[in-house]
Design a protein around this motif. Structure first.
Motif, PDB file in Angstrom:
ATOM      1  N   LEU A  42       0.856  -1.174   0.000  1.00  0.00           N
ATOM      2  CA  LEU A  42       0.000   0.000   0.000  1.00  0.00           C
ATOM      3  C   LEU A  42       0.898   1.232   0.000  1.00  0.00           C
ATOM      4  CD1 LEU A  42      -2.749   1.418   0.351  1.00  0.00           C
ATOM      5  CD2 LEU A  42      -2.349   1.284   2.808  1.00  0.00           C
ATOM      6  N   LEU A  43       0.836   2.003  -1.066  1.00  0.00           N
ATOM      7  CA  LEU A  43       1.601   3.243  -1.139  1.00  0.00           C
ATOM      8  C   LEU A  43       0.671   4.403  -0.811  1.00  0.00           C
ATOM      9  CD1 LEU A  43       3.710   2.711  -4.371  1.00  0.00           C
ATOM     10  CD2 LEU A  43       4.452   2.553  -2.009  1.00  0.00           C
ATOM     11  N   ILE A  44       1.049   5.182   0.188  1.00  0.00           N
ATOM     12  CA  ILE A  44       0.287   6.374   0.544  1.00  0.00           C
ATOM     13  C   ILE A  44       1.094   7.577   0.079  1.00  0.00           C
ATOM     14  CG2 ILE A  44      -0.672   7.756   2.415  1.00  0.00           C
ATOM     15  CD1 ILE A  44      -1.153   5.179   3.948  1.00  0.00           C
ATOM     16  N   VAL A  86      -2.720  14.192 -10.483  1.00  0.00           N
ATOM     17  CA  VAL A  86      -2.408  13.481 -11.725  1.00  0.00           C
ATOM     18  C   VAL A  86      -2.196  11.994 -11.439  1.00  0.00           C
ATOM     19  CG1 VAL A  86      -0.659  13.209 -13.536  1.00  0.00           C
ATOM     20  CG2 VAL A  86      -1.493  15.492 -12.937  1.00  0.00           C
ATOM     21  N   LEU A  87      -1.467  11.680 -10.371  1.00  0.00           N
ATOM     22  CA  LEU A  87      -1.207  10.273 -10.033  1.00  0.00           C
ATOM     23  C   LEU A  87      -2.495   9.519  -9.720  1.00  0.00           C
ATOM     24  CD1 LEU A  87       1.970  10.711  -7.831  1.00  0.00           C
ATOM     25  CD2 LEU A  87       1.863   9.668 -10.113  1.00  0.00           C
ATOM     26  N   ILE A  88      -3.385  10.144  -8.956  1.00  0.00           N
ATOM     27  CA  ILE A  88      -4.666   9.508  -8.623  1.00  0.00           C
ATOM     28  C   ILE A  88      -5.569   9.462  -9.861  1.00  0.00           C
ATOM     29  CG2 ILE A  88      -6.789   9.749  -7.258  1.00  0.00           C
ATOM     30  CD1 ILE A  88      -4.584   8.824  -5.497  1.00  0.00           C
ATOM     31  N   GLY A  89      -5.643  10.569 -10.574  1.00  0.00           N
ATOM     32  CA  GLY A  89      -6.537  10.671 -11.730  1.00  0.00           C
ATOM     33  C   GLY A  89      -6.200   9.729 -12.867  1.00  0.00           C
ATOM     34  N   THR A  90      -4.925   9.405 -13.029  1.00  0.00           N
ATOM     35  CA  THR A  90      -4.511   8.514 -14.113  1.00  0.00           C
ATOM     36  C   THR A  90      -4.380   7.064 -13.662  1.00  0.00           C
ATOM     37  OG1 THR A  90      -2.180   8.993 -13.681  1.00  0.00           O
ATOM     38  CG2 THR A  90      -3.297  10.340 -15.355  1.00  0.00           C
ATOM     39  N   GLY A  91      -4.697   6.787 -12.404  1.00  0.00           N
ATOM     40  CA  GLY A  91      -4.655   5.424 -11.907  1.00  0.00           C
ATOM     41  C   GLY A  91      -3.258   4.932 -11.575  1.00  0.00           C
ATOM     42  N   GLN A  92      -2.276   5.831 -11.511  1.00  0.00           N
ATOM     43  CA  GLN A  92      -0.914   5.411 -11.169  1.00  0.00           C
ATOM     44  C   GLN A  92      -0.762   5.171  -9.677  1.00  0.00           C
ATOM     45  OE1 GLN A  92       2.290   7.630 -13.231  1.00  0.00           O
ATOM     46  NE2 GLN A  92       0.589   8.745 -14.185  1.00  0.00           N
ATOM     47  N   GLN A  93      -1.599   5.803  -8.887  1.00  0.00           N
ATOM     48  CA  GLN A  93      -1.613   5.602  -7.435  1.00  0.00           C
ATOM     49  C   GLN A  93      -3.063   5.468  -6.999  1.00  0.00           C
ATOM     50  OE1 GLN A  93       0.948   4.989  -5.526  1.00  0.00           O
ATOM     51  NE2 GLN A  93       2.439   5.399  -7.116  1.00  0.00           N
ATOM     52  N   ASP A  94      -3.264   4.842  -5.834  1.00  0.00           N
ATOM     53  CA  ASP A  94      -4.611   4.591  -5.347  1.00  0.00           C
ATOM     54  C   ASP A  94      -4.982   5.402  -4.119  1.00  0.00           C
ATOM     55  OD1 ASP A  94      -5.077   2.562  -7.298  1.00  0.00           O
ATOM     56  OD2 ASP A  94      -3.936   1.162  -6.080  1.00  0.00           O
ATOM     57  N   VAL A  95      -4.014   5.708  -3.250  1.00  0.00           N
ATOM     58  CA  VAL A  95      -4.294   6.336  -1.958  1.00  0.00           C
ATOM     59  C   VAL A  95      -3.353   7.517  -1.747  1.00  0.00           C
ATOM     60  CG1 VAL A  95      -4.414   5.946   0.530  1.00  0.00           C
ATOM     61  CG2 VAL A  95      -4.997   4.095  -1.027  1.00  0.00           C
ATOM     62  N   ALA A  96      -3.910   8.617  -1.235  1.00  0.00           N
ATOM     63  CA  ALA A  96      -3.090   9.809  -0.977  1.00  0.00           C
ATOM     64  C   ALA A  96      -3.679  10.611   0.161  1.00  0.00           C
ATOM     65  CB  ALA A  96      -3.010  10.676  -2.227  1.00  0.00           C
ATOM     66  N   ARG A 135      -9.019   6.044  -4.861  1.00  0.00           N
ATOM     67  CA  ARG A 135      -9.822   5.871  -6.066  1.00  0.00           C
ATOM     68  C   ARG A 135     -11.055   5.041  -5.707  1.00  0.00           C
ATOM     69  NH1 ARG A 135      -8.058   6.697 -10.838  1.00  0.00           N
ATOM     70  NH2 ARG A 135      -9.082   4.848 -11.663  1.00  0.00           N
ATOM     71  N   GLN A 136     -12.102   5.195  -6.457  1.00  0.00           N
ATOM     72  CA  GLN A 136     -13.350   4.473  -6.205  1.00  0.00           C
ATOM     73  C   GLN A 136     -13.156   2.965  -6.313  1.00  0.00           C
ATOM     74  OE1 GLN A 136     -16.468   5.703  -8.820  1.00  0.00           O
ATOM     75  NE2 GLN A 136     -17.961   4.300  -7.978  1.00  0.00           N
ATOM     76  N   ASP A 137     -12.228   2.514  -7.147  1.00  0.00           N
ATOM     77  CA  ASP A 137     -12.027   1.078  -7.336  1.00  0.00           C
ATOM     78  C   ASP A 137     -11.119   0.445  -6.278  1.00  0.00           C
ATOM     79  OD1 ASP A 137      -9.714   2.302  -8.231  1.00  0.00           O
ATOM     80  OD2 ASP A 137      -9.742   1.402 -10.221  1.00  0.00           O
ATOM     81  N   PHE A 138     -10.705   1.202  -5.283  1.00  0.00           N
ATOM     82  CA  PHE A 138      -9.965   0.646  -4.149  1.00  0.00           C
ATOM     83  C   PHE A 138     -10.919  -0.324  -3.450  1.00  0.00           C
ATOM     84  CE2 PHE A 138      -8.013   1.181   0.175  1.00  0.00           C
ATOM     85  CZ  PHE A 138      -6.719   0.799  -0.171  1.00  0.00           C
ATOM     86  N   THR A 139     -10.451  -1.515  -3.104  1.00  0.00           N
ATOM     87  CA  THR A 139     -11.375  -2.531  -2.598  1.00  0.00           C
ATOM     88  C   THR A 139     -12.081  -2.077  -1.316  1.00  0.00           C
ATOM     89  OG1 THR A 139      -9.711  -3.691  -1.294  1.00  0.00           O
ATOM     90  CG2 THR A 139      -9.982  -4.398  -3.574  1.00  0.00           C
ATOM     91  N   ASP A 140     -13.329  -2.454  -1.202  1.00  0.00           N
ATOM     92  CA  ASP A 140     -14.139  -2.067  -0.044  1.00  0.00           C
ATOM     93  C   ASP A 140     -13.535  -2.580   1.258  1.00  0.00           C
ATOM     94  OD1 ASP A 140     -15.795  -0.996  -1.947  1.00  0.00           O
ATOM     95  OD2 ASP A 140     -17.379  -2.480  -1.716  1.00  0.00           O
ATOM     96  N   ARG A 141     -13.069  -3.802   1.241  1.00  0.00           N
ATOM     97  CA  ARG A 141     -12.471  -4.400   2.435  1.00  0.00           C
ATOM     98  C   ARG A 141     -11.243  -3.611   2.889  1.00  0.00           C
ATOM     99  NH1 ARG A 141     -12.631  -9.144   5.150  1.00  0.00           N
ATOM    100  NH2 ARG A 141     -10.696  -9.947   6.034  1.00  0.00           N
ATOM    101  N   HIS A 142     -10.406  -3.217   1.949  1.00  0.00           N
ATOM    102  CA  HIS A 142      -9.211  -2.447   2.294  1.00  0.00           C
ATOM    103  C   HIS A 142      -9.568  -1.062   2.822  1.00  0.00           C
ATOM    104  CE1 HIS A 142      -6.624  -5.117  -0.557  1.00  0.00           C
ATOM    105  NE2 HIS A 142      -6.978  -5.734   0.552  1.00  0.00           N
TER     106      HIS A 142
END
Length: 186
Positions: A42-44, A86-96, A135-142
């Motif tokens: 998990l990269l924050i 940009v990182l979140i919007g392009t799907g390069q990162q998931d959490v910030a 991102r919205q596609d981050f798993t619900d469980r996580h």
């Protein structure tokens, strides 16, 4: 083409590559390992130009490393809010971790993010002036586990972690945790 021309062409191409020039079609992920690294850690993302964001990201990573070791949390730093968007919007990162007003601007495609549209941004945890977003596609469980772990260890964080606030909708997993529902399967 005879052997001499073929050899000259091969030597010329090799010299071109050895001189540091790549092929015309570049691989954006040359080692093909970055996506695998991200899959198992998990990269924050925090910001270099925002001390609060950096401190919150570092503290969140420390809490997750101690109390949710399976997350294998690590901190990444982006230069500024625009780069995080940009990182979140392009799907390069998931959490910030972003300032709340920047997260809302990214979600609503307002400056400085007016050229980044339809970012599926969701809130996990609010830290008052800042928010942990994904991102919205981050798993619900996580999402559930992150919200649960961070709020359970508020004493180790520089700011109180609570339910997502503001115009960015809550992530489904985070919403389930703060609503007192059971942990989602997926």
């Amino acid at each position: 083409m005879d052997r001499r021309e073929l050899l000259t062409l091969g030597v010329g191409a090799a010299a071109f590559v050895l001189a540091g020039h790549g092929p015309a079609v570049a691989d954006l992920e040359p080692d093909a390992m970055w996506s695998i690294y991200r899959r198992y850690r998990l990269l924050i993302v925090g910001q270099r130009d925002d001390e609060t964001s950096g401190a919150l990201a570092g503290a969140a990573v420390d809490v997750l490393a101690r109390f949710l070791p399976a997350s294998r949390a690590r901190m990444a730093r982006a230069a500024d809010a625009r780069r995080v968007g940009v990182l979140i919007g392009t799907g390069q990162q998931d959490v910030a971790i972003m300032a709340t007003e920047n997260a809302e601007a990214l979600f609503l495609a307002r400056p400085p993010f007016d050229d980044i549209r339809n970012v599926p941004l969701r809130g996990l945890v609010s830290f008052g002036s800042h928010a942990l977003v994904c991102r919205q596609d981050f798993t619900d469980r996580h999402g559930y586990l992150l919200a649960q772990t961070l709020t359970a260890h508020n004493d180790a964080l520089p700011a109180f972690a609570g339910s997502p606030q503001g115009r960015v909708p809550a992530h489904r997993g985070s919403h389930a945790f703060f609503a007192g529902e059971a942990m989602p399967d997926g």
